[in-house]
Design an enzyme around this catalytic site. Structure first.
Site, PDB file in Angstrom:
ATOM      1  N   TYR A   1     -51.841 -27.851 -59.351  1.00  0.00           N
ATOM      2  CA  TYR A   1     -50.574 -27.368 -58.793  1.00  0.00           C
ATOM      3  C   TYR A   1     -50.416 -25.868 -59.053  1.00  0.00           C
ATOM      4  CZ  TYR A   1     -45.546 -26.605 -58.235  1.00  0.00           C
ATOM      5  OH  TYR A   1     -44.311 -26.116 -57.861  1.00  0.00           O
TER       6      TYR A   1
ATOM      7  N   ARG B   1     -50.350 -19.759 -52.730  1.00  0.00           N
ATOM      8  CA  ARG B   1     -49.121 -19.668 -51.921  1.00  0.00           C
ATOM      9  C   ARG B   1     -48.408 -18.357 -52.190  1.00  0.00           C
ATOM     10  NH1 ARG B   1     -44.399 -24.218 -52.471  1.00  0.00           N
ATOM     11  NH2 ARG B   1     -44.780 -23.776 -54.677  1.00  0.00           N
TER      12      ARG B   1
ATOM     13  N   GLU C   1     -38.950 -37.635 -57.856  1.00  0.00           N
ATOM     14  CA  GLU C   1     -38.413 -36.459 -57.161  1.00  0.00           C
ATOM     15  C   GLU C   1     -37.797 -36.939 -55.854  1.00  0.00           C
ATOM     16  OE1 GLU C   1     -40.744 -32.781 -57.311  1.00  0.00           O
ATOM     17  OE2 GLU C   1     -40.609 -32.707 -55.131  1.00  0.00           O
TER      18      GLU C   1
HETATM   19  C1  3EB Z   1     -39.283 -28.258 -59.496  1.00  0.00           C
HETATM   20  O1  3EB Z   1     -38.056 -28.210 -59.336  1.00  0.00           O
HETATM   21  C2  3EB Z   1     -39.942 -29.543 -59.129  1.00  0.00           C
HETATM   22  O2  3EB Z   1     -43.765 -26.155 -55.397  1.00  0.00           O
HETATM   23  O3  3EB Z   1     -42.891 -26.304 -53.411  1.00  0.00           O
HETATM   24  C3  3EB Z   1     -39.909 -29.206 -56.141  1.00  0.00           C
HETATM   25  C4  3EB Z   1     -39.838 -28.720 -54.828  1.00  0.00           C
HETATM   26  C5  3EB Z   1     -40.993 -28.870 -56.917  1.00  0.00           C
HETATM   27  C6  3EB Z   1     -40.837 -27.872 -54.330  1.00  0.00           C
HETATM   28  C7  3EB Z   1     -42.923 -26.610 -54.611  1.00  0.00           C
HETATM   29  C8  3EB Z   1     -41.981 -28.026 -56.412  1.00  0.00           C
HETATM   30  C9  3EB Z   1     -41.902 -27.526 -55.135  1.00  0.00           C
HETATM   31  O4  3EB Z   1     -39.945 -27.321 -59.959  1.00  0.00           O
HETATM   32  C10 3EB Z   1     -41.132 -29.407 -58.306  1.00  0.00           C
END
Ligand code: 3EB
Length: 335
Positions: free
Chosen positions: A145, A152, A325
């Site tokens: 990740y 990105r 999530e």
């Molecule tokens: C967070 O709040 C949880 O990397 O695009 C949520 C929504 C999360 C989008 C992304 C990651 C992403 O960090 C993870």
């Protein structure tokens, strides 16, 4: 407009000229969909509690759509909105000493996406759905990740899109195999990105979460003729920047609901229309361990109502300590 379609409804809609694209959760794509035809995001994951696959989520425009394929992006658009999907095999992107194949693929995918937005004249990125294999796995000493975030971030930096007002709502989930898959909605007009007062903006996360911060806003409000859309990014059990309720899926889900309530209050404050309500959301809940489905579902039914159109998906959340999530959207129609 977003609709959840059964497989037979999907088959009946495929020639609808207003259909912009489809996303599908399941190990296999339904017969006749996949690599050809309309923009189609195949999320290689099992749907929980509904026989493993389907229904499909479909995005509809207002007018007859135009279709195209450029820079690996398959898209359809109407006068206001463009839905696109890009799929890149990491194996096709050579890594080197400076970057892993996933980091290269992520940067290349976003650069291609931005190129299409520029060429087609839909410069404003509203909402992105990212899926990658083995999101919590480590290669070359870095969690995948975090590799994705570096690629990105670099693409957003190169495109001069790192200002808060140009960062889209998003989700990023781990799936069981398959290529890097990114679907997105972009438009001719800007959206209003929103942040959550209970959470630090993800693009300001400290370096404990990786060398480059995740590039997403907590939500986006967007206008189309006669409609206002709210896109809620993947929302987890995070307060400030810290994961809370380790190991407890019910408590994590309750924290998600508290985060959603704060975000909906923020959206309602910014919007000129009626308040956004929990029971008017549709969305996807990503559950890391299928045995947690009942606990997660009980909390979401309590908060959103038994009829809430929530699709439950077996997927890995991007921090190893997050068990669940929720992403969502709502639409207000003006008369
Ligand atoms: C967070 O709040 C949880 O990397 O695009 C949520 C929504 C999360 C989008 C992304 C990651 C992403 O960090 C993870």
């Amino acid at each position: 407009m977003h609709r959840i379609l059964s497989v037979s409804e999907l088959a009946g809609s495929r020639d609808d000229p207003a259909l912009l694209g489809v996303s599908w959760v399941g190990r296999d794509a339904p017969a006749g969909f996949g690599t050809t035809g309309l923009p189609f995001q195949h999320i290689v994951a099992a749907q929980l509690g509904r026989g493993g696959a389907g229904p499909a989520e479909a995005w509809f425009g207002a007018l007859a759509g135009r279709e195209g394929f450029a820079h690996d992006v398959h898209f359809r658009c109407d006068a206001h909105l463009l839905f696109g999907v890009i799929t890149l095999a990491e194996g096709d992107c050579a890594g080197d000493a400076g970057a892993t194949p996933l980091q290269r693929a992520s940067q290349q995918a976003y650069e291609s996406l931005f190129r299409v937005l520029a060429e087609e004249g839909y410069p404003h990125l509203w909402r992105v759905w990212n899926y990658l294999d083995d999101i919590n796995g480590t290669t070359a000493g870095l969690e995948r990740y975090r590799q994705f975030n570096i690629g990105r971030h670099q693409a957003f930096a190169n495109a001069d899109r790192l200002q808060g007002c140009t960062i889209p709502a998003a989700s990023a989930l781990g799936v069981a195999g398959g290529p890097l898959s990114i679907a997105f909605l972009a438009a001719r007009a800007p959206c209003i990105p929103l942040e959550n007062p209970r959470q630090l903006s993800a693009y300001r996360y400290p370096a404990d979460y990786g060398p480059r911060s995740p590039t997403f806003s907590r939500a986006a409000l967007a206008r189309l003729p006669g409609q206002e859309w709210l896109f809620v990014s993947g929302t987890a059990s995070i307060v400030g920047h810290l994961t809370v309720h380790h190991g407890d899926p019910a408590a994590q889900t309750r924290e998600i609901v508290a985060n959603l309530e704060a975000l909906l209050a923020e959206a309602s404050r910014v919007s000129t229309g009626p308040a956004y309500r929990l029971d008017a959301l549709s969305g996807r809940a990503y559950v890391r361990h299928p045995e947690h489905l009942a606990a997660v579902q009980a909390e979401l039914v309590r908060a959103l109502g038994a009829e809430a159109p929530i699709v439950y998906v077996h997927a890995d959340v991007c921090r190893a300590d997050l068990l669940v999530e929720l992403e969502a959207q709502a639409c207000h129609l003006f008369v």
